[in-house]
Design an enzyme around this catalytic site. Structure first.
Site, PDB file in Angstrom:
ATOM      1  N   LYS A 101       0.930  -1.032   0.018  1.00  0.00           N
ATOM      2  CA  LYS A 101      -0.146  -0.014   0.146  1.00  0.00           C
ATOM      3  C   LYS A 101       0.848   1.182  -0.112  1.00  0.00           C
ATOM      4  O   LYS A 101       0.552   2.117   0.653  1.00  0.00           O
ATOM      5  CB  LYS A 101      -0.971  -0.032   1.107  1.00  0.00           C
ATOM      6  CG  LYS A 101      -1.870  -1.212   1.422  1.00  0.00           C
ATOM      7  CD  LYS A 101      -2.779  -1.156   0.178  1.00  0.00           C
ATOM      8  CE  LYS A 101      -3.977  -2.183   0.565  1.00  0.00           C
ATOM      9  NZ  LYS A 101      -3.515  -3.567   0.687  1.00  0.00           N
ATOM     10  N   ARG A 115       7.433 -12.491 -47.721  1.00  0.00           N
ATOM     11  CA  ARG A 115       6.056 -12.485 -48.499  1.00  0.00           C
ATOM     12  C   ARG A 115       5.895 -13.992 -49.087  1.00  0.00           C
ATOM     13  O   ARG A 115       6.896 -14.398 -49.619  1.00  0.00           O
ATOM     14  CB  ARG A 115       6.101 -11.463 -49.389  1.00  0.00           C
ATOM     15  CG  ARG A 115       6.253 -10.014 -49.063  1.00  0.00           C
ATOM     16  CD  ARG A 115       5.848  -9.199 -50.137  1.00  0.00           C
ATOM     17  NE  ARG A 115       4.464  -9.319 -50.340  1.00  0.00           N
ATOM     18  CZ  ARG A 115       3.350  -8.710 -49.912  1.00  0.00           C
ATOM     19  NH1 ARG A 115       3.603  -7.877 -48.955  1.00  0.00           N
ATOM     20  NH2 ARG A 115       2.079  -8.759 -50.411  1.00  0.00           N
ATOM     21  N   ASP A 165       6.744 -21.317 -37.553  1.00  0.00           N
ATOM     22  CA  ASP A 165       5.788 -21.828 -38.320  1.00  0.00           C
ATOM     23  C   ASP A 165       4.852 -22.594 -37.473  1.00  0.00           C
ATOM     24  O   ASP A 165       5.260 -22.901 -36.273  1.00  0.00           O
ATOM     25  CB  ASP A 165       6.372 -22.811 -39.311  1.00  0.00           C
ATOM     26  CG  ASP A 165       5.489 -22.595 -40.718  1.00  0.00           C
ATOM     27  OD1 ASP A 165       4.410 -22.156 -40.595  1.00  0.00           O
ATOM     28  OD2 ASP A 165       5.693 -23.452 -41.593  1.00  0.00           O
ATOM     29  N   ILE A 191       2.768 -25.823 -38.604  1.00  0.00           N
ATOM     30  CA  ILE A 191       2.869 -27.200 -38.672  1.00  0.00           C
ATOM     31  C   ILE A 191       3.948 -27.535 -39.585  1.00  0.00           C
ATOM     32  O   ILE A 191       4.273 -26.854 -40.415  1.00  0.00           O
ATOM     33  CB  ILE A 191       1.804 -27.553 -39.443  1.00  0.00           C
ATOM     34  CG1 ILE A 191       0.277 -27.256 -38.617  1.00  0.00           C
ATOM     35  CG2 ILE A 191       1.663 -29.202 -39.574  1.00  0.00           C
ATOM     36  CD1 ILE A 191       0.121 -27.839 -37.304  1.00  0.00           C
ATOM     37  N   ILE A 224       5.373 -30.662 -41.905  1.00  0.00           N
ATOM     38  CA  ILE A 224       4.888 -32.048 -42.500  1.00  0.00           C
ATOM     39  C   ILE A 224       6.134 -32.207 -43.407  1.00  0.00           C
ATOM     40  O   ILE A 224       6.846 -33.412 -42.940  1.00  0.00           O
ATOM     41  CB  ILE A 224       3.647 -31.850 -43.237  1.00  0.00           C
ATOM     42  CG1 ILE A 224       2.481 -31.627 -42.515  1.00  0.00           C
ATOM     43  CG2 ILE A 224       3.465 -33.095 -43.844  1.00  0.00           C
ATOM     44  CD1 ILE A 224       1.380 -31.314 -43.008  1.00  0.00           C
TER      45      ILE A 224
END
Length: 491
Positions: free
Chosen positions: A100, A378, A404, A406, A408
């Site tokens: 306080k 881009r 990123d 995912i 694969i």
């Protein structure tokens, strides 16, 4: 880690909104310790009691709140007791020092003392000196302040409700104070047993943490207090453990019961409010496993589904991962950012780069959380606007970590990394959320990159199977897919 992240992690870890006040107050020292004061000394008994409370509650609470003046009242030995108490609190649980503090002249010195020389994560402040009083504390970006809006003692109403009940002083404090700092750094302390007071402050500050240190009264209604004080995500409220529970023979058991009552009421409120998206586990595991609740949430929110799905490459997989939903669910988005951040803390980089389009929200969130500049390659180069290959400001030779969602085949993330390298940036580490474990990490390594992943498909499958979310047939289909992919990589 900033205060808000630390608090949210503790709430998730212990499934609790409860806070314990660690106050060496001789007047509330349990009888079993008071009887030993003559032989062992008051400070020793207070110390043993506080250590006992920490041991009993460390898996049941989201924060601890020692009150500074109780320690100061004991003189220099009391301040040493405070230091010992702070050190005993587990590092993953935030500490809110209830000071306080309201003196403008000593604000800078006091802020440095509590935030640089101790384990304190947040401090309570009296706001009547205005923003000048609070500013020295906000310099410490990882720390937080709790601005006192109201207290619960009846005589305070004369001041706090001035000049009118429609426009009381405590609401003016909340409206002004929320402009002083971000939700990560500035929260409110609302001492009130009247739900309407909490509701009015929550309406003004829907995104702020509220510490409600005094909610227990003979006629208090827990459900109404929670409904008034919780955020739209079903959290944002810190509640005190009642003193009578701390003085009981078995505090842990009593606090467990209270925690379950609170969580039950939270579920009822969330179920009745479609705007709330809070998730709580309904599965009990005997052991703790990293990211287990996160996996269950992904499944329950529909981010992971099972059945034959055709990928853009033409390949059929027995599952589908869709992380686009996480941006609409703050609770899980926060956890995912934390999981990425745990990996990033051990890597060296100057900037963060997100791969369009799926990982851009995640990269943006990480840039804000870590205070690190973000850029992105881009997906396609426009024939106008400078034909920039990489958006954002950067300097040649800087090191970039690529984010990123995912992994694969590794094709898209490597294409993004190559674009970054083509403008003179260095890329060593690629961090994804889910690795399908189909050999992509080996491909990354062959191309000079280090791959990191928060989760893998086998880990997800095992967790969902253990939790009963995944049938035996689905689990076997995933295992067969994993084995087949491994054979394809070897061939």
């Amino acid at each position: 880690m900033n205060f808000l992240d630390k608090l949210n992690n503790a709430v998730e870890r212990n499934q609790s909104l409860l806070c314990v006040g660690l106050d060496p107050n001789p007047e509330i020292l349990p009888a079993r310790y008071s009887s030993m004061k003559t032989n062992r000394g008051l400070l020793t008994c207070l110390d043993e009691w506080l250590q006992y409370l920490i041991a009993q509650t460390k898996d049941l609470v989201c924060a601890y709140k020692p009150t500074l003046e109780f320690y100061r009242a004991l003189g220099p030995p009391g301040l040493e007791l405070l230091r010992k108490t702070l050190v005993s609190i587990p590092i993953h649980i935030p500490i809110i020092l209830d000071a306080k503090h309201g003196d403008l002249e000593t604000a800078t010195v006091f802020a440095g003392t509590v935030f640089l020389n101790g384990r304190v994560d947040a401090v309570t402040l009296i706001p009547y000196a205005g923003q000048d009083q609070v500013a020295p504390f906000l310099v410490y970006l990882e720390k937080a302040v709790f601005i006192l809006c109201t207290t619960a003692n009846p005589s305070a109403a004369v001041v706090q409700e001035y000049p009118t009940l429609e426009s009381p002083l405590y609401l003016q404090i909340a409206k002004e104070a929320k402009t002083w700092g971000t939700p990560e750094q500035l929260a409110f302390e609302v001492g009130a047993v009247v739900p309407e007071v909490l509701a009015r402050i929550r309406k003004i500050a829907p995104e702020r943490i509220i510490l409600a240190p005094t909610i227990w009264a003979d006629d208090s209604n827990l459900a109404q207090i929670l409904a008034a004080g919780l955020t739209a995500s079903g959290d944002g409220l810190i509640l005190p453990v009642p003193q009578n529970l701390l003085n009981s023979e078995d505090p842990a058991e009593s606090i467990k019961v209270l925690r379950e009552v609170i969580n039950h009421e939270r579920r009822e409120i969330v179920n009745g409010n479609p705007a709330c998206s809070v998730w709580m586990s309904n599965v009990c595991f005997l052991d703790k496993q990293s990211h287990r609740d996160l996996i269950l949430q992904l499944y329950d929110l529909g981010c992971i589904t099972f059945g034959d799905h055709i990928k853009a490459s033409g390949k059929t997989l027995p599952y589908y991962i869709d992380l686009r939903k996480i941006v609409s669910t703050p609770q899980i988005f926060h956890q995912i950012l934390s999981a990425y951040a745990d990996i990033l803390k051990d890597l060296e980089f100057d900037r963060i780069a997100g791969i369009p389009y799926g990982s851009l929200p995640i990269a943006t969130g990480l840039a804000l959380r870590l205070g690190c500049p973000m850029i992105f390659p881009r997906k396609e180069v426009k024939s106008y606007a400078g034909r920039r290959l990489v958006e954002g400001n950067y300097r040649e030779g800087e090191t970039v970590v690529v984010i990123d969602d995912i992994l694969i085949t590794g094709k898209s993330v490597m294409e993004g990394a190559e674009k970054l390298k083509s403008v003179g940036l260095k890329v060593h580490d690629l961090v994804v959320f889910i690795d399908h474990q189909q050999g992509a990490k080996d491909i990354l390594q062959e191309n000079g990159y280090r791959g990191h992943a928060v989760l893998t498909i086998p880990e997800i499958a095992e967790t969902l199977h253990d939790a009963g979310r995944l049938t035996e047939e689905q689990f076997k289909a995933l295992a067969e897919e994993k084995n087949l992919s491994a054979q394809q990589v070897q061939n």
